[in-house]
Motif scaffolding. Structure first.
Motif, PDB file in Angstrom:
ATOM      1  N   THR A  87       0.826  -1.058   0.003  1.00  0.00           N
ATOM      2  CA  THR A  87       0.127   0.052  -0.023  1.00  0.00           C
ATOM      3  C   THR A  87       0.798   1.159  -0.002  1.00  0.00           C
ATOM      4  O   THR A  87       0.324   2.299  -0.259  1.00  0.00           O
ATOM      5  CB  THR A  87      -1.116   0.029   1.105  1.00  0.00           C
ATOM      6  N   PHE A  88       2.241   1.065   0.335  1.00  0.00           N
ATOM      7  CA  PHE A  88       2.918   2.266   0.169  1.00  0.00           C
ATOM      8  C   PHE A  88       3.461   2.377  -1.115  1.00  0.00           C
ATOM      9  O   PHE A  88       4.284   3.375  -1.502  1.00  0.00           O
ATOM     10  CB  PHE A  88       4.111   2.028   1.219  1.00  0.00           C
ATOM     11  N   GLY A  89       3.347   1.337  -1.861  1.00  0.00           N
ATOM     12  CA  GLY A  89       3.986   1.662  -3.432  1.00  0.00           C
ATOM     13  C   GLY A  89       4.691   0.500  -3.898  1.00  0.00           C
ATOM     14  O   GLY A  89       4.919  -0.479  -2.969  1.00  0.00           O
ATOM     15  N   PRO A  90       4.977   0.212  -5.141  1.00  0.00           N
ATOM     16  CA  PRO A  90       5.780  -1.011  -5.360  1.00  0.00           C
ATOM     17  C   PRO A  90       7.184  -0.933  -4.922  1.00  0.00           C
ATOM     18  O   PRO A  90       7.993   0.089  -5.054  1.00  0.00           O
ATOM     19  CB  PRO A  90       5.654  -0.709  -7.144  1.00  0.00           C
ATOM     20  N   ASP A  91       7.923  -2.170  -4.806  1.00  0.00           N
ATOM     21  CA  ASP A  91       9.205  -2.260  -4.562  1.00  0.00           C
ATOM     22  C   ASP A  91       9.894  -1.493  -3.292  1.00  0.00           C
ATOM     23  O   ASP A  91      10.709  -0.943  -3.381  1.00  0.00           O
ATOM     24  CB  ASP A  91      10.130  -2.349  -5.657  1.00  0.00           C
ATOM     25  N   VAL A  92       9.137  -1.286  -2.305  1.00  0.00           N
ATOM     26  CA  VAL A  92       9.464  -0.470  -1.254  1.00  0.00           C
ATOM     27  C   VAL A  92       9.869  -1.377  -0.064  1.00  0.00           C
ATOM     28  O   VAL A  92      10.454  -0.778   0.648  1.00  0.00           O
ATOM     29  CB  VAL A  92       8.502   0.453  -0.535  1.00  0.00           C
ATOM     30  N   ASP A  93       9.656  -2.776   0.026  1.00  0.00           N
ATOM     31  CA  ASP A  93      10.147  -3.477   0.862  1.00  0.00           C
ATOM     32  C   ASP A  93      11.532  -3.578   1.286  1.00  0.00           C
ATOM     33  O   ASP A  93      11.920  -3.301   2.517  1.00  0.00           O
ATOM     34  CB  ASP A  93       9.487  -5.102   0.933  1.00  0.00           C
ATOM     35  N   THR A  94      12.305  -3.554   0.279  1.00  0.00           N
ATOM     36  CA  THR A  94      13.776  -3.542   0.631  1.00  0.00           C
ATOM     37  C   THR A  94      14.226  -2.359   1.121  1.00  0.00           C
ATOM     38  O   THR A  94      15.209  -2.400   2.030  1.00  0.00           O
ATOM     39  CB  THR A  94      14.455  -3.921  -0.657  1.00  0.00           C
ATOM     40  N   VAL A  95      14.144  -1.181   0.614  1.00  0.00           N
ATOM     41  CA  VAL A  95      14.295   0.097   1.036  1.00  0.00           C
ATOM     42  C   VAL A  95      13.981   0.187   2.567  1.00  0.00           C
ATOM     43  O   VAL A  95      14.778   0.805   3.173  1.00  0.00           O
ATOM     44  CB  VAL A  95      13.637   0.937   0.072  1.00  0.00           C
ATOM     45  N   THR A  96      12.952  -0.060   2.912  1.00  0.00           N
ATOM     46  CA  THR A  96      12.389   0.268   4.208  1.00  0.00           C
ATOM     47  C   THR A  96      12.550  -0.886   5.444  1.00  0.00           C
ATOM     48  O   THR A  96      12.045  -0.740   6.364  1.00  0.00           O
ATOM     49  CB  THR A  96      10.805   0.499   4.210  1.00  0.00           C
ATOM     50  N   LYS A  97      13.404  -1.917   5.002  1.00  0.00           N
ATOM     51  CA  LYS A  97      13.484  -2.987   6.151  1.00  0.00           C
ATOM     52  C   LYS A  97      14.142  -2.379   7.171  1.00  0.00           C
ATOM     53  O   LYS A  97      15.290  -1.846   7.185  1.00  0.00           O
ATOM     54  CB  LYS A  97      14.280  -4.216   5.408  1.00  0.00           C
ATOM     55  N   GLN A  98      13.590  -2.750   8.342  1.00  0.00           N
ATOM     56  CA  GLN A  98      14.420  -2.172   9.625  1.00  0.00           C
ATOM     57  C   GLN A  98      14.370  -3.416  10.822  1.00  0.00           C
ATOM     58  O   GLN A  98      13.087  -3.865  10.830  1.00  0.00           O
ATOM     59  CB  GLN A  98      13.566  -0.880  10.079  1.00  0.00           C
ATOM     60  N   THR A  99      15.301  -3.362  11.597  1.00  0.00           N
ATOM     61  CA  THR A  99      15.179  -4.292  12.738  1.00  0.00           C
ATOM     62  C   THR A  99      14.746  -3.414  13.911  1.00  0.00           C
ATOM     63  O   THR A  99      15.405  -2.438  14.133  1.00  0.00           O
ATOM     64  CB  THR A  99      16.598  -4.914  13.043  1.00  0.00           C
ATOM     65  N   LEU A 100      13.956  -3.859  14.813  1.00  0.00           N
ATOM     66  CA  LEU A 100      13.504  -3.156  15.908  1.00  0.00           C
ATOM     67  C   LEU A 100      14.473  -3.222  17.008  1.00  0.00           C
ATOM     68  O   LEU A 100      14.734  -4.354  17.327  1.00  0.00           O
ATOM     69  CB  LEU A 100      11.867  -3.291  16.289  1.00  0.00           C
ATOM     70  N   ASN A 101      14.429  -2.258  17.715  1.00  0.00           N
ATOM     71  CA  ASN A 101      15.562  -1.766  18.680  1.00  0.00           C
ATOM     72  C   ASN A 101      14.777  -2.542  19.763  1.00  0.00           C
ATOM     73  O   ASN A 101      13.728  -1.824  20.537  1.00  0.00           O
ATOM     74  CB  ASN A 101      15.885  -0.426  18.645  1.00  0.00           C
ATOM     75  N   LYS A 102      15.192  -3.737  20.515  1.00  0.00           N
ATOM     76  CA  LYS A 102      14.490  -4.208  21.714  1.00  0.00           C
ATOM     77  C   LYS A 102      14.726  -3.428  23.056  1.00  0.00           C
ATOM     78  O   LYS A 102      13.868  -3.369  24.162  1.00  0.00           O
ATOM     79  CB  LYS A 102      14.992  -5.529  22.030  1.00  0.00           C
ATOM     80  N   SER A 103      15.614  -2.326  23.003  1.00  0.00           N
ATOM     81  CA  SER A 103      15.878  -1.521  24.177  1.00  0.00           C
ATOM     82  C   SER A 103      14.740  -0.332  24.348  1.00  0.00           C
ATOM     83  O   SER A 103      14.820   0.296  25.354  1.00  0.00           O
ATOM     84  CB  SER A 103      17.301  -0.748  24.073  1.00  0.00           C
ATOM     85  N   THR A 104      13.858  -0.390  23.196  1.00  0.00           N
ATOM     86  CA  THR A 104      12.858   0.639  23.472  1.00  0.00           C
ATOM     87  C   THR A 104      11.460   0.013  23.744  1.00  0.00           C
ATOM     88  O   THR A 104      10.234   0.438  23.743  1.00  0.00           O
ATOM     89  CB  THR A 104      12.757   1.280  21.926  1.00  0.00           C
ATOM     90  N   MET A 105      11.592  -1.435  23.957  1.00  0.00           N
ATOM     91  CA  MET A 105      10.441  -2.098  24.273  1.00  0.00           C
ATOM     92  C   MET A 105      10.126  -2.381  25.584  1.00  0.00           C
ATOM     93  O   MET A 105      11.196  -2.353  26.558  1.00  0.00           O
ATOM     94  CB  MET A 105      10.562  -3.355  23.544  1.00  0.00           C
ATOM     95  N   THR A 106       8.822  -2.227  26.172  1.00  0.00           N
ATOM     96  CA  THR A 106       8.393  -2.459  27.448  1.00  0.00           C
ATOM     97  C   THR A 106       7.281  -3.687  27.460  1.00  0.00           C
ATOM     98  O   THR A 106       6.901  -4.161  26.444  1.00  0.00           O
ATOM     99  CB  THR A 106       7.734  -1.129  28.123  1.00  0.00           C
TER     100      THR A 106
END
Length: 209
Positions: A87-106
């Motif tokens: 829904t963000f557009g074609p072929d945006v998955d590779t550019v936007t891949k991000q690992t979430l920082n577990k230190s920001t989680m509660t």
């Protein structure tokens, strides 16, 4: 008489050979059984857990990741990732891949109090992600400078911009940020994997207000 002695001699010679062959066959069978048993143990111990994971994402409340069923997941072996959906557009998955920082989680501990998933020393207060439990990323940590640093526009200022950043120079990157108010209603993908890259779960999450 001589013929009888010859037959007896040949019979005596064959017996040890047959015995040795039988011993070899038995040894090979035992080795195969032991190897298969050991392999089964290793396979079961290294089996990738499988779980059902659900996610919510709100510009006002932040992100919630819930384990709704399946195997327990060791927190020190899990990797949470996100990328923009179609829904963000074609072929945006590779550019936007991000690992979430577990230190920001509660999460809510056994006493019902909010506690950091990771302690200050890098140890885990939440050791296992089990069915029925949830992990939270607060609203501030859902802003792009924390959640999506790889595509966060240069000069983004949370205090002044929040979810309505205005800068035409970086509009392409800003259009891919989940925290962008214009992306309400669009979907991104949340993935849960182990540290070896094996996929545990994948789910679609909708950006809401």
């Amino acid at each position: 008489m001589k013929s009888e002695k010859l037959l007896k001699s040949e019979s005596d010679a064959v017996s040890p050979v047959v015995g040795v062959m039988l011993m070899l066959v038995v040894t090979i069978i035992i080795a195969a059984v032991v190897s298969g048993f050991a392999g089964g143990i290793m396979t079961s111990s290294d089996k990738t857990p499988q779980a059902t994971i659900k996610g919510t994402f709100s510009l006002s409340d932040g992100m919630r990741i819930t384990h709704t069923g399946g195997d327990p997941i060791a927190m020190h072996k899990v990797v949470f990732g996100i990328y923009d959906g179609e829904t963000f557009g074609p072929d945006v998955d590779t550019v936007t891949k991000q690992t979430l920082n577990k230190s920001t989680m509660t999460y809510y501990n056994a006493d019902g109090k909010v506690e950091d998933v990771m302690g200050p020393s890098g140890s885990y207060n939440m050791t296992s992600f089990v069915a029925g439990s949830s992990i939270y990323i607060g609203e501030r940590y859902c802003a792009p400078d924390y959640l999506q640093p790889g595509i966060c526009p240069d000069g983004y200022d949370y205090d002044n911009d929040k979810s309505q950043y205005h800068n035409d120079k970086y509009k392409n990157r800003w259009s891919l940020c989940l925290y962008n108010v214009n992306n309400i209603g669009r979907d991104f993908v949340l993935t849960v994997s182990d540290t070896s890259g094996n996929l545990i779960a994948k789910t679609k999450v909708t950006v809401t207000s």
